[in-house]
Design a protein around this motif. Structure first.
Motif, PDB file in Angstrom:
ATOM      1  N   PRO A  15     -18.335   2.362  -9.508  1.00  0.00           N
ATOM      2  CA  PRO A  15     -18.893   2.960  -8.291  1.00  0.00           C
ATOM      3  C   PRO A  15     -17.981   2.884  -7.079  1.00  0.00           C
ATOM      4  O   PRO A  15     -17.834   3.868  -6.349  1.00  0.00           O
ATOM      5  CB  PRO A  15     -20.184   2.166  -8.071  1.00  0.00           C
TER       6      PRO A  15
ATOM      7  N   ALA B  51     -20.216  10.780  -1.342  1.00  0.00           N
ATOM      8  CA  ALA B  51     -19.314  10.184  -2.331  1.00  0.00           C
ATOM      9  C   ALA B  51     -20.136   9.112  -3.043  1.00  0.00           C
ATOM     10  O   ALA B  51     -20.251   7.978  -2.580  1.00  0.00           O
ATOM     11  CB  ALA B  51     -18.075   9.599  -1.661  1.00  0.00           C
ATOM     12  N   TYR B  52     -20.747   9.474  -4.168  1.00  0.00           N
ATOM     13  CA  TYR B  52     -21.761   8.642  -4.811  1.00  0.00           C
ATOM     14  C   TYR B  52     -21.143   7.656  -5.812  1.00  0.00           C
ATOM     15  O   TYR B  52     -20.047   7.869  -6.336  1.00  0.00           O
ATOM     16  CB  TYR B  52     -22.777   9.528  -5.515  1.00  0.00           C
ATOM     17  N   GLY B  53     -21.926   6.605  -6.080  1.00  0.00           N
ATOM     18  CA  GLY B  53     -21.475   5.585  -7.013  1.00  0.00           C
ATOM     19  C   GLY B  53     -21.715   5.937  -8.462  1.00  0.00           C
ATOM     20  O   GLY B  53     -20.973   5.496  -9.344  1.00  0.00           O
TER      21      GLY B  53
ATOM     22  N   GLN C 194     -13.981  10.023  -1.103  1.00  0.00           N
ATOM     23  CA  GLN C 194     -13.711  10.129   0.325  1.00  0.00           C
ATOM     24  C   GLN C 194     -12.263  10.535   0.584  1.00  0.00           C
ATOM     25  O   GLN C 194     -11.978  11.278   1.529  1.00  0.00           O
ATOM     26  CB  GLN C 194     -14.047   8.810   1.019  1.00  0.00           C
TER      27      GLN C 194
ATOM     28  N   ALA D  20     -19.676  12.052  -8.017  1.00  0.00           N
ATOM     29  CA  ALA D  20     -19.767  10.698  -8.567  1.00  0.00           C
ATOM     30  C   ALA D  20     -18.629  10.642  -9.587  1.00  0.00           C
ATOM     31  O   ALA D  20     -18.804  11.006 -10.743  1.00  0.00           O
ATOM     32  CB  ALA D  20     -21.119  10.455  -9.218  1.00  0.00           C
TER      33      ALA D  20
ATOM     34  N   PRO E  39     -18.855  10.336   3.454  1.00  0.00           N
ATOM     35  CA  PRO E  39     -19.181   9.049   2.810  1.00  0.00           C
ATOM     36  C   PRO E  39     -20.540   9.048   2.108  1.00  0.00           C
ATOM     37  O   PRO E  39     -20.669   8.485   1.017  1.00  0.00           O
ATOM     38  CB  PRO E  39     -19.158   8.065   3.976  1.00  0.00           C
ATOM     39  N   GLU E  40     -21.541   9.712   2.693  1.00  0.00           N
ATOM     40  CA  GLU E  40     -22.874   9.695   2.090  1.00  0.00           C
ATOM     41  C   GLU E  40     -22.967  10.595   0.858  1.00  0.00           C
ATOM     42  O   GLU E  40     -23.966  10.538   0.119  1.00  0.00           O
ATOM     43  CB  GLU E  40     -23.938  10.111   3.114  1.00  0.00           C
TER      44      GLU E  40
ATOM     45  N   ARG F 144     -16.434   6.127  -5.114  1.00  0.00           N
ATOM     46  CA  ARG F 144     -16.696   6.396  -3.702  1.00  0.00           C
ATOM     47  C   ARG F 144     -15.389   6.517  -2.925  1.00  0.00           C
ATOM     48  O   ARG F 144     -15.221   7.414  -2.088  1.00  0.00           O
ATOM     49  CB  ARG F 144     -17.566   5.287  -3.104  1.00  0.00           C
ATOM     50  N   ASP F 145     -14.467   5.609  -3.204  1.00  0.00           N
ATOM     51  CA  ASP F 145     -13.189   5.625  -2.493  1.00  0.00           C
ATOM     52  C   ASP F 145     -12.421   6.907  -2.777  1.00  0.00           C
ATOM     53  O   ASP F 145     -11.921   7.566  -1.852  1.00  0.00           O
ATOM     54  CB  ASP F 145     -12.355   4.406  -2.912  1.00  0.00           C
TER      55      ASP F 145
END
Length: 385
Positions: free
Chosen positions: A42, A59-61, A50, A37, A56-57, A46-47
């Motif tokens: 957020p 890469a947390y906000g 990744q 995170a 993707p799941e 996430r971007d």
């Protein structure tokens, strides 16, 4: 070797400290970045996650989403590094410790002594590692200094002189730069700025090398730039529990100083001098003899130095490699725990929550002393008195 899963909170794109942690964690093959995170925004976190290769799941906000996402995974992270502003360290560290995760927290570990004590107790109760990133103690010759002192090469230690002074916050025109401003904001930094940010690195290094703890201190704080609530320059005198006298100067307005972390140790039969900007050399003066220059990577150094040296003699040693020694210590300890055995003493040199607590107590003692015009105060945590 099966890699340990590693997660990071903070240290996003543009961060000063994030790249050093990512380089260090991957250096020896113990850790693979598996979750993060990475930003207070957020979407940006996430971007960036990744782009660093996170699924993707994972890469947390934010950290709460990461805690819930990792809590019940069979492949959940083995170590979480927390590299967020000071005021957030306690809440995040405690939440992950109580959920059974191991933690490496950036310094200062918390902003209050009560919070720091609570993290020590939380780590003990959970049976998990809570480490603090005093990463400069990972340098090979700093560890060699510690070994020389421990084996008596300098005799009884009389005096230690430490400094961490730079000039990168001296420009009043940059006072509102977000990277600078938060460090002098009590709401984000706590009760101290420069001493809590840099001075405690030097103070911890003095304790690490001498094998003694700070017992009492007297301090003088000053804010050289108008409008700064917290100090940008500090002088701290201290006494250690083994009888050593200590002097420490830290500043962020010393124009011309770039990094400025130095340590000098003076004993009955010799003296040592090391500077982080020239980390490959340790200057050793035995009593009545000529000055010796000890080179990192040369033969016949201590096992502690040999283990921490990563490149051949004469080549530059950098800060991410020193951080890497902290991560290697942690990796070997975590693998030992996984195998149900104790790690060797040589790999238990990483700074712990107890070290973090001592630093927080020293910060508050220094603030109290400065407010009392340099009065000598007890610097020991209440838990250890």
């Amino acid at each position: 070797m099966t890699k340990l899963n590693w997660g990071m909170i903070g240290g996003g794109e543009g961060s000063q400290i994030g790249p050093a942690h990512r380089l260090a964690a991957g250096l020896d093959g113990y850790f693979a970045l598996a979750a993060g995170a990475l930003d207070h925004n957020p979407a940006a976190g996430r971007d960036f996650g990744q782009r660093l290769g996170l699924a993707p799941e994972r890469a947390y906000g934010d950290w709460r989403e990461m805690l819930e996402g990792e809590r019940n995974r069979p492949d959940r992270v083995d170590l979480v590094t927390i590299a967020t502003p000071n005021a957030t360290h306690y809440e995040i560290s405690k939440a992950f410790l109580e959920a059974g995760f191991n933690v490496l927290c950036e310094k200062p570990m918390t902003v209050t002594e009560a919070e720091a004590e609570d993290l020590v107790l939380a780590a003990r109760k959970a049976g998990r590692i809570c480490a603090v990133n005093y990463g400069y103690t990972g340098y090979a010759l700093v560890r060699h200094m510690r070994a020389m002192v421990a084996r008596g090469d300098l005799g009884k230690i009389r005096l230690v002189v430490a400094a961490f002074a730079h000039g990168h916050h001296a420009n009043a025109a940059e006072a509102d730069n977000p990277r600078v401003r938060w460090r002098y904001d009590p709401a984000q930094a706590g009760v101290s700025a420069q001493f809590a940010d840099c001075g405690i690195h030097a103070l911890h290094m003095a304790a690490f090398v001498t094998g003694q703890e700070v017992a009492r201190l007297s301090s003088d704080f000053v804010s050289c730039l108008p409008g700064r609530i917290l100090e940008d320059d500090a002088m701290v005198n201290f006494r250690m529990d083994g009888g050593t006298v200590g002097r420490l100067w830290t500043s962020s307005v010393a124009i011309g100083r770039q990094h400025g972390l130095t340590l000098q140790v003076f004993g009955e039969t010799g003296g040592l001098r090391w500077a982080q900007e020239q980390p490959n050399q340790l200057y050793y003066m035995p009593l009545g003899q000529r000055l010796q220059v000890i080179e990192r990577g040369e033969g016949n150094l201590s096992p502690e130095a040999d283990r921490a040296s990563r490149v051949t003699v004469g080549h530059a040693e950098g800060m991410p490699l020193a951080f890497g020694n902290i991560y290697r210590d942690l990796g070997e300890n975590l693998l030992a725990l996984r195998a149900g055995r104790r790690a060797e003493p040589a790999v238990t040199l990483f700074p712990t929550a107890e070290d973090g607590l001592r630093s927080i107590a020293a910060i508050h003692a220094a603030v109290a002393s400065a407010k009392a015009e340099g009065a000598w105060v007890d610097a020991r945590p209440k838990l250890f008195r």
